[in-house]
Design a protein around this motif. Structure first.
Motif, PDB file in Angstrom:
ATOM      1  N   PRO A 197      -0.141  -7.752 -10.750  1.00 60.62           N
ATOM      2  CA  PRO A 197      -0.793  -6.745 -11.599  1.00 60.62           C
ATOM      3  C   PRO A 197      -2.035  -6.130 -10.963  1.00 60.62           C
ATOM      4  O   PRO A 197      -2.406  -5.001 -11.294  1.00 60.62           O
ATOM      5  N   GLU A 198      -2.661  -6.859 -10.035  1.00 60.58           N
ATOM      6  CA  GLU A 198      -3.850  -6.320  -9.363  1.00 60.58           C
ATOM      7  C   GLU A 198      -3.517  -5.047  -8.576  1.00 60.58           C
ATOM      8  O   GLU A 198      -4.396  -4.213  -8.331  1.00 60.58           O
ATOM      9  N   LEU A 199      -2.252  -4.919  -8.186  1.00 61.67           N
ATOM     10  CA  LEU A 199      -1.831  -3.760  -7.404  1.00 61.67           C
ATOM     11  C   LEU A 199      -1.962  -2.462  -8.207  1.00 61.67           C
ATOM     12  O   LEU A 199      -2.084  -1.376  -7.633  1.00 61.67           O
ATOM     13  N   MET A 200      -1.947  -2.578  -9.521  1.00 63.89           N
ATOM     14  CA  MET A 200      -2.056  -1.377 -10.363  1.00 63.89           C
ATOM     15  C   MET A 200      -3.397  -0.686 -10.177  1.00 63.89           C
ATOM     16  O   MET A 200      -3.499   0.536 -10.308  1.00 63.89           O
ATOM     17  N   ASP A 201      -4.436  -1.448  -9.824  1.00 65.93           N
ATOM     18  CA  ASP A 201      -5.741  -0.833  -9.568  1.00 65.93           C
ATOM     19  C   ASP A 201      -5.675   0.108  -8.362  1.00 65.93           C
ATOM     20  O   ASP A 201      -6.307   1.165  -8.350  1.00 65.93           O
ATOM     21  N   LYS A 202      -4.911  -0.283  -7.348  1.00 66.94           N
ATOM     22  CA  LYS A 202      -4.754   0.575  -6.168  1.00 66.94           C
ATOM     23  C   LYS A 202      -3.990   1.847  -6.542  1.00 66.94           C
ATOM     24  O   LYS A 202      -4.319   2.943  -6.064  1.00 66.94           O
ATOM     25  N   VAL A 203      -2.968   1.690  -7.394  1.00 66.87           N
ATOM     26  CA  VAL A 203      -2.226   2.863  -7.863  1.00 66.87           C
ATOM     27  C   VAL A 203      -3.181   3.815  -8.592  1.00 66.87           C
ATOM     28  O   VAL A 203      -3.170   5.034  -8.353  1.00 66.87           O
ATOM     29  N   ARG A 204      -3.995   3.280  -9.475  1.00 65.00           N
ATOM     30  CA  ARG A 204      -4.957   4.118 -10.215  1.00 65.00           C
ATOM     31  C   ARG A 204      -5.938   4.798  -9.266  1.00 65.00           C
ATOM     32  O   ARG A 204      -6.304   5.968  -9.462  1.00 65.00           O
ATOM     33  N   ASP A 205      -6.370   4.080  -8.233  1.00 59.05           N
ATOM     34  CA  ASP A 205      -7.295   4.668  -7.258  1.00 59.05           C
ATOM     35  C   ASP A 205      -6.657   5.866  -6.557  1.00 59.05           C
ATOM     36  O   ASP A 205      -7.304   6.909  -6.381  1.00 59.05           O
ATOM     37  N   TYR A 206      -5.395   5.714  -6.167  1.00 61.39           N
ATOM     38  CA  TYR A 206      -4.707   6.826  -5.489  1.00 61.39           C
ATOM     39  C   TYR A 206      -4.521   8.014  -6.429  1.00 61.39           C
ATOM     40  O   TYR A 206      -4.675   9.176  -6.017  1.00 61.39           O
ATOM     41  N   VAL A 207      -4.193   7.761  -7.688  1.00 64.03           N
ATOM     42  CA  VAL A 207      -4.076   8.860  -8.650  1.00 64.03           C
ATOM     43  C   VAL A 207      -5.430   9.533  -8.833  1.00 64.03           C
ATOM     44  O   VAL A 207      -5.525  10.767  -8.916  1.00 64.03           O
ATOM     45  N   ASP A 219       0.831  -1.196   0.000  1.00 62.22           N
ATOM     46  CA  ASP A 219       0.000   0.000   0.000  1.00 62.22           C
ATOM     47  C   ASP A 219       0.873   1.256   0.000  1.00 62.22           C
ATOM     48  O   ASP A 219       0.572   2.232  -0.703  1.00 62.22           O
ATOM     49  N   GLU A 220       1.952   1.217   0.790  1.00 62.88           N
ATOM     50  CA  GLU A 220       2.891   2.348   0.792  1.00 62.88           C
ATOM     51  C   GLU A 220       3.512   2.532  -0.593  1.00 62.88           C
ATOM     52  O   GLU A 220       3.601   3.649  -1.110  1.00 62.88           O
ATOM     53  N   PHE A 221       3.936   1.433  -1.203  1.00 63.09           N
ATOM     54  CA  PHE A 221       4.512   1.472  -2.548  1.00 63.09           C
ATOM     55  C   PHE A 221       3.513   2.073  -3.531  1.00 63.09           C
ATOM     56  O   PHE A 221       3.854   2.962  -4.329  1.00 63.09           O
ATOM     57  N   ALA A 222       2.258   1.615  -3.500  1.00 65.15           N
ATOM     58  CA  ALA A 222       1.237   2.102  -4.425  1.00 65.15           C
ATOM     59  C   ALA A 222       0.954   3.586  -4.212  1.00 65.15           C
ATOM     60  O   ALA A 222       0.778   4.345  -5.177  1.00 65.15           O
ATOM     61  N   TYR A 223       0.921   3.999  -2.952  1.00 63.71           N
ATOM     62  CA  TYR A 223       0.636   5.398  -2.640  1.00 63.71           C
ATOM     63  C   TYR A 223       1.710   6.319  -3.219  1.00 63.71           C
ATOM     64  O   TYR A 223       1.401   7.318  -3.893  1.00 63.71           O
ATOM     65  N   TYR A 224       2.975   6.004  -2.947  1.00 61.48           N
ATOM     66  CA  TYR A 224       4.059   6.880  -3.409  1.00 61.48           C
ATOM     67  C   TYR A 224       4.240   6.801  -4.929  1.00 61.48           C
ATOM     68  O   TYR A 224       4.534   7.813  -5.571  1.00 61.48           O
TER      69      TYR A 224
END
Length: 394
Positions: free
Chosen positions: A328-338, A295-300
């Motif tokens: 690859p599912e983690l990319m959805d969290k990245v998109r959510d944060y953006v 989650d930290e990785f995705a946020y930053y």
């Protein structure tokens, strides 16, 4: 205005070859129409390319509705030669051979853990020599990619010890008597997205690579942008405010680069080597320790991508990261944060289609351009068609 006939001829030769690379199988008359060149000029250049062995004839197209002779079709002769592309990372180097049509062969990854620079160069030398011995065609050039600042084929800064200001291009060019091109990994990945994966869809794109460093390769109007002394895209050293204490600042590399993230994962797992199967298993099992790190990785990462999107307004941002290829599912969290960021421009965020070989193939494209003398022209790979086409006019 006086036009230099030699320059005109050279330009025409390049454009005819570009047509055959990008659109082959293709007839001389179709090239003439595409380029608005007279048929005599095209036929003269075509015959020269055929004589030199750069192109080959592969059959006939279909005549016009009015009849007439069926046109002879031409393709790039992939047997003319091959190129080698090599990426050098912190503890390994990877290598492929590549045909002139962009088809890759013989991928290998070699560990260089606890090995000094001289030994690494010797290992690469041995691999190139072995490839040349096993290949009946001739080597036309070598590409190298690594993390760092590269400009005018020189390494101005590098994360790898001993590479800064070392003339890697001259070293291997002298050894093997072929042209050598250097690019950083992010620029190579951007070339890959433009020439192999983009299919002409994105003319302005940014490829963000996450390896030893975080860097961005930038393509604007289909051309690679390097900035002052090749420093464009060096985002890993940019400061980021801490998520919970904004007065604390660390670099993008600290939060997002592959090494620090994997170190945090190995620390919670209490192991000293990366276990990708266990990472995947823990992720699917919703282990809270791993989910917190990711989650930290995705946020930053979202902070980085959002700022890039708002600043450069690209058609798309393509992320090249082993951790995201694994999860690859983690990319959805990245998109959510953006999506939560208050920015005007939110470009599509995509994962590369080929994380393992993207930068290698981008390097291959760069050296193919060089070997064919087409440095300044767009080439597209991966869309080769059958040798005999329907509906081609004579």
């Amino acid at each position: 205005m006086i036009i230099n006939k030699h320059i005109m001829r050279t330009t025409n030769e390049k454009q005819v070859l570009q047509q055959i690379v990008n659109s082959g199988p293709i007839s001389r008359s179709q090239i003439s129409r595409n380029l608005s060149l007279n048929k005599v000029t095209v036929s003269d250049i075509y015959s020269q390319l055929l004589h030199e062995g750069l192109i080959r004839e592969v059959g006939h197209g279909v005549s016009t509705r009015n009849g007439g002779r069926k046109p002879v079709m031409a393709l790039l002769n992939v047997g003319y030669g091959y190129v080698i592309s090599i990426n050098i990372l912190r503890s390994r180097f990877s290598m492929i051979t590549c045909r002139l049509d962009g088809k890759s062969e013989n991928y290998e990854s070699v560990s260089t853990r606890d090995v000094d620079l001289t030994t690494v160069l010797d290992m690469i030398d041995d691999r190139i020599s072995a490839t040349m011995s096993a290949n009946e065609n001739r080597l036309l050039g070598i590409a190298f990619g690594l993390d760092g600042v590269i400009y005018d084929n020189q390494i101005l800064a590098a994360s790898l010890k001993g590479f800064k200001n070392f003339d890697l291009a001259k070293y291997f060019s002298d050894k093997f008597q072929v042209p050598v091109v250097l690019e950083n990994l992010a620029s190579e990945s951007a070339i890959y997205e433009r020439d192999f994966a983009g299919e002409g869809l994105y003319h302005n794109l940014i490829s963000v690579t996450i390896r030893d460093q975080v860097a961005a390769g930038i393509v604007t109007d289909d051309r690679l942008y390097r900035g002052h002394n090749g420093e464009a895209g060096n985002i890993g050293t940019c400061p980021l405010a801490d998520r919970y204490h904004e007065e604390n600042m660390e670099t993008v590399n600290h939060y997002v680069a592959e090494g620090p993230v994997l170190q945090r994962i190995m620390a919670y797992q209490k192991i000293d080597r990366v276990d990708v199967n266990r990472i995947r298993r823990d992720y699917l099992g919703h282990r809270p320790e791993l989910l917190s790190i990711l989650d930290e990785f995705a946020y930053y990462l979202a902070k980085v991508l959002g700022n890039i999107s708002n600043t450069f307004a690209p058609d798309a941002i393509i992320v090249n990261a082993p951790i995201l290829e694994l999860l690859p599912e983690l990319m959805d969290k990245v998109r959510d944060y953006v999506g939560q960021m208050a920015i005007l421009r939110k470009a599509p965020l995509l994962l590369t289609k080929n994380a393992k070989e993207a930068s290698l193939l981008g390097g291959a494209s760069a050296i193919i351009h060089k070997a064919l003398g087409l440095d300044d022209l767009q080439l597209t790979f991966g869309n080769q068609r059958s040798a005999v086409l329907e509906g081609v006019e004579s």
